[in-house]
Design a protein around this motif. Structure first.
Motif, short mmCIF file in Angstrom:
data_model
loop_
_atom_site.label_atom_id
_atom_site.label_comp_id
_atom_site.label_asym_id
_atom_site.label_seq_id
_atom_site.Cartn_x
_atom_site.Cartn_y
_atom_site.Cartn_z
N LEU A 9 10.60 60.61 26.08
CA LEU A 9 9.39 59.88 25.74
C LEU A 9 8.90 59.11 26.97
O LEU A 9 9.67 58.38 27.59
CB LEU A 9 9.66 58.92 24.58
CG LEU A 9 8.47 58.48 23.73
CD1 LEU A 9 7.80 59.68 23.08
CD2 LEU A 9 8.93 57.50 22.64
N LEU A 13 4.69 55.24 26.14
CA LEU A 13 4.85 55.62 24.74
C LEU A 13 6.06 54.93 24.11
O LEU A 13 6.04 54.60 22.92
CB LEU A 13 4.96 57.13 24.61
CG LEU A 13 3.75 57.93 25.10
CD1 LEU A 13 3.97 59.43 24.85
CD2 LEU A 13 2.47 57.46 24.42
N LYS A 14 7.10 54.70 24.91
CA LYS A 14 8.26 53.94 24.40
C LYS A 14 7.84 52.53 24.01
O LYS A 14 8.24 52.02 22.95
CB LYS A 14 9.36 53.87 25.46
CG LYS A 14 10.04 55.18 25.76
CD LYS A 14 11.06 55.00 26.87
CE LYS A 14 11.64 56.33 27.32
NZ LYS A 14 12.59 56.18 28.43
N ALA A 17 5.85 52.83 20.76
CA ALA A 17 6.72 53.16 19.64
C ALA A 17 7.56 51.97 19.20
O ALA A 17 7.75 51.74 18.00
CB ALA A 17 7.61 54.35 20.01
N ASP A 28 -3.25 58.83 16.67
CA ASP A 28 -2.97 58.97 18.09
C ASP A 28 -4.08 59.83 18.71
O ASP A 28 -4.14 61.04 18.50
CB ASP A 28 -1.60 59.62 18.29
CG ASP A 28 -1.14 59.61 19.75
OD1 ASP A 28 -1.92 59.15 20.61
OD2 ASP A 28 -0.02 60.07 20.01
N CYS A 31 -3.40 62.87 21.75
CA CYS A 31 -1.97 62.86 21.43
C CYS A 31 -1.17 63.90 22.20
O CYS A 31 0.06 63.92 22.12
CB CYS A 31 -1.76 63.07 19.94
SG CYS A 31 -2.36 64.67 19.32
N ASP A 35 4.42 64.06 21.18
CA ASP A 35 5.72 63.40 21.36
C ASP A 35 5.80 62.06 20.64
O ASP A 35 6.79 61.77 19.96
CB ASP A 35 6.01 63.19 22.85
CG ASP A 35 6.26 64.48 23.60
OD1 ASP A 35 6.45 65.52 22.94
OD2 ASP A 35 6.24 64.46 24.84
N LEU A 36 4.77 61.24 20.80
CA LEU A 36 4.78 59.92 20.16
C LEU A 36 4.72 60.07 18.64
O LEU A 36 5.46 59.39 17.91
CB LEU A 36 3.61 59.07 20.64
CG LEU A 36 3.47 57.70 19.98
CD1 LEU A 36 4.70 56.84 20.23
CD2 LEU A 36 2.22 56.99 20.47
N THR A 39 8.10 61.06 17.23
CA THR A 39 9.03 59.92 17.28
C THR A 39 8.74 58.93 16.15
O THR A 39 9.66 58.46 15.47
CB THR A 39 8.94 59.23 18.64
OG1 THR A 39 9.34 60.14 19.67
CG2 THR A 39 9.84 58.00 18.70
N SER A 91 -3.50 56.59 24.63
CA SER A 91 -2.53 56.47 25.72
C SER A 91 -2.90 57.40 26.88
O SER A 91 -3.03 58.60 26.69
CB SER A 91 -1.11 56.79 25.23
OG SER A 91 -1.04 58.10 24.73
#
Length: 201
Positions: A9, A13-14, A17, A28, A31, A35-36, A39, A91
């Motif tokens: 990630l 994005l971490k 999240a 998102d 997106c 991945d996000l 998760t 993002s």
């Protein structure tokens, strides 16, 4: 290991999240392959939906069982009803949109809160590249030449702070990253490679 700190990630994005509560409704925007979203669904049991321009990324996300539609943030966000989501996320996409102010207005209309992350074009490596080389920088985080990059609005941390202040938008949180790790808000316009903001009206 905290699943939200998985190495696959991306760093911004971490941050996002880790700051979204369980069972939130999330949109998102931009997106990618999801991945996000994956998760958030797996570890936070969120209701995550995605909007993505790239058809191949949409196909990959759908293949992962994610709810993603192909669409353009500049035109298609207007079709979403107000207050549909707890969080709208943009993002590493703001700088690629044609009308960032309109996109941000839609994010804050669609979601009760919005996460926005972007590369900081005032980072010291970018400044050095321009000062000594006289050319648009190519770095680890900005890997494409000027004629290939999708980035059309070169925003800085201080630009964005001024932008949201002038529009009466409240900043509920801000995180700054350098080499994928948190860095201090002090001199973030110079030191941070990436910024993440949590916003609300």
């Amino acid at each position: 290991m905290n699943p939200l700190n998985a190495p696959t990630l991306r760093a911004d994005l971490k941050v996002i999240a880790n700051n979204i509560p369980a069972r939130a409704r999330v949109l998102d925007v931009g997106c990618g392959t999801g991945d996000l979203m994956e998760t958030l669904e797996a570890h936070k049991h969120c209701d995550a939906r995605g909007l993505e321009l790239d058809a191949d990324a949409v196909a990959t996300a759908l293949g992962r069982g994610l709810s993603v539609m192909q669409g353009d943030a500049d035109t298609d966000l207007a079709d979403y009803p107000s207050d549909t989501f707890d969080f709208a996320i943009l993002s590493q996409t703001l700088q690629t949109t044609k009308r960032p102010h309109v996109v941000l207005d839609h994010l804050l209309r669609i979601g009760k809160r919005a996460f926005v992350s972007f590369p900081n074009f005032a980072h010291w490596r970018v400044r050095v590249s321009l000062l000594w080389g006289g050319r648009m920088p190519v770095t680890r985080l900005l890997p494409l030449e000027w004629f290939e990059t999708p980035n059309i609005h070169h925003v800085t941390v201080d630009d964005f702070r001024s932008f949201v202040c002038a529009r009466g938008i409240t900043v509920e949180g801000a995180w700054f990253l350098a080499d994928g790790r948190p860095t201090s808000a002090a001199a973030a316009n110079f030191r941070a490679e990436h910024a993440v903001f949590l916003l609300r009206r």
